[in-house]
Design a protein around this motif. Sequence first.
Motif, mmCIF file in Angstrom:
data_model
loop_
_atom_site.group_PDB
_atom_site.id
_atom_site.type_symbol
_atom_site.label_atom_id
_atom_site.label_comp_id
_atom_site.label_asym_id
_atom_site.label_seq_id
_atom_site.Cartn_x
_atom_site.Cartn_y
_atom_site.Cartn_z
ATOM 1 N N ALA A 333 0.853 -1.189 0.000
ATOM 2 C CA ALA A 333 0.000 0.000 0.000
ATOM 3 C C ALA A 333 0.890 1.240 0.000
ATOM 4 O O ALA A 333 1.881 1.310 0.725
ATOM 5 C CB ALA A 333 -0.907 0.002 1.224
ATOM 6 N N ALA A 334 0.541 2.195 -0.858
ATOM 7 C CA ALA A 334 1.316 3.435 -0.913
ATOM 8 C C ALA A 334 1.173 4.185 0.408
ATOM 9 O O ALA A 334 0.062 4.369 0.912
ATOM 10 C CB ALA A 334 0.844 4.297 -2.075
ATOM 11 N N ARG A 335 2.296 4.612 0.962
ATOM 12 C CA ARG A 335 2.283 5.334 2.229
ATOM 13 C C ARG A 335 1.878 6.779 2.007
ATOM 14 O O ARG A 335 2.450 7.473 1.169
ATOM 15 C CB ARG A 335 3.656 5.279 2.879
ATOM 16 N N SER A 336 0.881 7.236 2.746
ATOM 17 C CA SER A 336 0.395 8.606 2.599
ATOM 18 C C SER A 336 1.337 9.560 3.327
ATOM 19 O O SER A 336 1.600 9.406 4.526
ATOM 20 C CB SER A 336 -1.023 8.717 3.172
ATOM 21 N N VAL A 337 1.875 10.542 2.577
ATOM 22 C CA VAL A 337 2.818 11.504 3.142
ATOM 23 C C VAL A 337 2.461 12.898 2.636
ATOM 24 O O VAL A 337 1.660 13.069 1.702
ATOM 25 C CB VAL A 337 4.275 11.163 2.737
ATOM 26 N N THR A 338 3.073 13.889 3.254
ATOM 27 C CA THR A 338 2.881 15.277 2.850
ATOM 28 C C THR A 338 4.072 15.756 2.041
ATOM 29 O O THR A 338 5.110 15.088 1.965
ATOM 30 C CB THR A 338 2.704 16.173 4.085
ATOM 31 N N TRP A 339 3.921 16.949 1.465
ATOM 32 C CA TRP A 339 5.021 17.518 0.681
ATOM 33 C C TRP A 339 6.262 17.711 1.543
ATOM 34 O O TRP A 339 7.382 17.412 1.118
ATOM 35 C CB TRP A 339 4.592 18.851 0.083
ATOM 36 N N LEU A 348 13.122 8.232 -0.385
ATOM 37 C CA LEU A 348 13.767 8.000 -1.675
ATOM 38 C C LEU A 348 13.382 6.632 -2.227
ATOM 39 O O LEU A 348 13.574 5.605 -1.560
ATOM 40 C CB LEU A 348 15.283 8.111 -1.501
ATOM 41 N N PHE A 349 12.832 6.612 -3.456
ATOM 42 C CA PHE A 349 12.428 5.411 -4.193
ATOM 43 C C PHE A 349 11.307 4.627 -3.494
ATOM 44 O O PHE A 349 11.012 3.489 -3.888
ATOM 45 C CB PHE A 349 13.617 4.477 -4.457
ATOM 46 N N ASP A 350 10.673 5.199 -2.456
ATOM 47 C CA ASP A 350 9.559 4.514 -1.780
ATOM 48 C C ASP A 350 8.265 4.698 -2.555
ATOM 49 O O ASP A 350 8.073 5.686 -3.295
ATOM 50 C CB ASP A 350 9.380 5.061 -0.366
ATOM 51 N N LEU A 351 7.326 3.758 -2.360
ATOM 52 C CA LEU A 351 5.977 3.874 -2.920
ATOM 53 C C LEU A 351 5.169 4.740 -1.970
ATOM 54 O O LEU A 351 4.907 4.351 -0.818
ATOM 55 C CB LEU A 351 5.350 2.498 -3.076
ATOM 56 N N ILE A 352 4.777 5.921 -2.434
ATOM 57 C CA ILE A 352 4.069 6.883 -1.567
ATOM 58 C C ILE A 352 2.829 7.405 -2.292
ATOM 59 O O ILE A 352 2.638 7.184 -3.497
ATOM 60 C CB ILE A 352 4.993 8.056 -1.183
ATOM 61 N N SER A 353 1.998 8.101 -1.534
ATOM 62 C CA SER A 353 0.882 8.834 -2.134
ATOM 63 C C SER A 353 0.746 10.156 -1.401
ATOM 64 O O SER A 353 1.070 10.261 -0.212
ATOM 65 C CB SER A 353 -0.420 8.032 -2.034
#
Length: 794
Positions: A333-339, A348-353
């Motif tokens: 699951a893409a990890r939800s993060v902020t700007w 770096l190179f992680d799957l995020i949203s």
Amino acid sequence: MALSGKCRQILMRAAVCLALSSTMPLMRGADVQEAIEQPLTSLRAVHALTNPQASRQLPVSFEATVTYYRGYERTLFVQDGNLAIYVQPKVQAQLSVGDRVLIKGTTHDSFRPFVSATSITVVGHPGLPSAAPATFDHLIRAEFDCRLVTVRATVRSIDLVQSSEKSSISIQMRSEGGPIDAVIDSDNFNGLKNMLDAEVELTGAVSGHFDGKMQVTGILIHASSFSAIKVVKPAARDPWDLPLTPMDEILTGYHVHNLTQRVRVHGTITYSQSGSAVVLQDGSKSLWIMTSSIAPLRVGDQADATGFPDVHDGFLTLTGGEVFDRQISTPLAARSVTWSELATSHHLFDLISTEAQVVAENLSAAQDEYVLSAGGNLFSAIYRFAPSQSLQPAAPPSIKRVALGSKIRVAGICIMGASNPFNTQVPFDILMRTPDDIVTIGGPPLATVGNLVRVVVGLLAIVLIVSMWGWILRIKVQHQTITITTHAETETRIERHNTQLEMKRSRILEDINSSRPMPELIDAITEMVAFSLGFPFCWCEMPDGARLGNAPSNAQGVRNIRLDIPARAGGSLGTLFAATEVGEPRPQDEASALEAGIRLATLAIETRRLYKDLVYRSEFDLLTDIHNRFSLDRYLEQLIEKAKVEGSIFGLVYVDLDEFKQVNDFYGHHIGDLYLQEVSMRMKRQLRSGDMLARLGGDEFAALVPVVRSRSAIEEIAQRLERCFDAPFAVEGYVLRGGASVGVALYPEDGTSSDSLLGAADAAMYVAKHTKRHGAEMPDRLQKALFKPEEQGR
């Protein structure tokens, strides 16, 4: 590139002295609990902490020796025995290298635990501890974290850089294992001008380079003065005295001896771009893998990857990657993060949203780019199209249109624009896996410039609808809109057509210098010409009658264009044809497209002919048309390897013509050359089809017999070769009676290497020649044997 003072300070904090953690006894739970109540009083106790333990800010009070100190950036390395650690002073201190200091403060976690010092007191000056000799392998494996080490390397570059408005010297070196960087606290650049390409010994405190996840990407050594560097071997030549090299030939000096070992990693596939890259993620670790494979991979599957570790633009990568999809689906699951979290480069190179607002779109033939804004900060979400593997024109990829101003959630791989993780904000972009990775979660707000324009246009339309002029104006606007849209679509099609055409041309140019068969190259060229002209048919007829390409089965009703393929030296290499239906409009660039195809066909055919001729010249003797010494040596090495595996034997016959020099002296070199040709043909007829006859040079020959059963068999072949000289040779009116001395060698009895076998056969030949020379029949044999036919009766 010079770093700012703040960035350098944070870098020193992160370069937490690569420790020999495997050799240090760890503190037990009870010991740590006791340490919480009272300060840790030795560097060994501090060094043994784990990051979770150090994050509790345990008090410390220990003594150690200063190995490096940069006061203006509050960077301090200390060492006690064979243990060292990084210290971040909170107060200014007057320290010198070699001072013994008492450090008080608290522990903190980072790449490795470090100490934030609230008090530093000088208690003596015993001098520096002994520096440990270290290699690149020691340092990259974290065996000497923060310790004082001595390395030997060759200087590659020396640069004057600036940090915190202070100048220092940055040195890039090449060691036996890999690159090592160093920084010397001095602005006297002249003192190092003559060290380029010199072999030096450098002593200093070692730390490292890091990426956004605090993973080591390189080695950095800190030294306080020029006394830390010593020239062991001066450069062989002043770099400024080197001869000038043309810019297009600089690669002729490129040479790498890379002993990097292959590694294997495991993770879940989070991104795959065919023929380019794959990203694997395992927990909080992600890795960019460079691969040329176009094998299908499924995002979300577990996979193993193998390749060679490398650092590209400051990021850890795996090059020459091969990926094995285990077909076990465990999607992440893409990890939800902020700007702000993404800008720290910790993902770096992680799957995020993340969520943002679309402010612009940039659509091209190679990729779609959405310019996004989060809190006024811009970044891009990019979807790259898979490269076409066919020479046929590919259908335009589907484009997901998102209304400008819409609020979206985008998922993908976070890629950073810079490798320095200690900048406060690092630019980044997001690589989307599919067009569906961008999802609209809210429409554009009503109060936008676009909506206001629509309101104004609506009001004007209501006002102007009462008159014909308004109606005509609206028709004109619509017509112009259609014209502009049509023109834009045409330009886009032309751009994609030209892009695909250039890709085909580039691929053909690459294939010309590869091992791709000539018929396939000509087919690719005709396909490119047909694609460029938009013709259904294009083919090439070769001088040998072969027809390559796509020719019409029925020539009726088609318009043919025919152009010869000229050779650069004159003559024709073939004929290029293109055909389309009668009545079709003639393309504007018809002549240029055909000329481009002609040039490529000429280049392909002549390049392959030249290569074939060069290969023949390298393997055959041009005078006798038999194999040369190079071919014999190569085939002999192959036979030795084969015989070692199969336990077989083979034979080698060494042949030396008797008194050949007198043939040249008596009749001239032309007759000597013809005599060598006759000798070669006669000896070749004595051998089997699987045997090899080679001219070693001058009057020396060798015959390689790969299949023999015994020494008597190879000796029988040698006798045939010797007896074939019994009959005279007729050469341009002369009758020559020649002779030869032969020697044999048998593998493995007479030798197990090419040199030993050739030496044994040569020695046996000289024994035979010596025996002849001392025989009764040899005196004046050549004078009695060489004569013109008309002299026989005299």
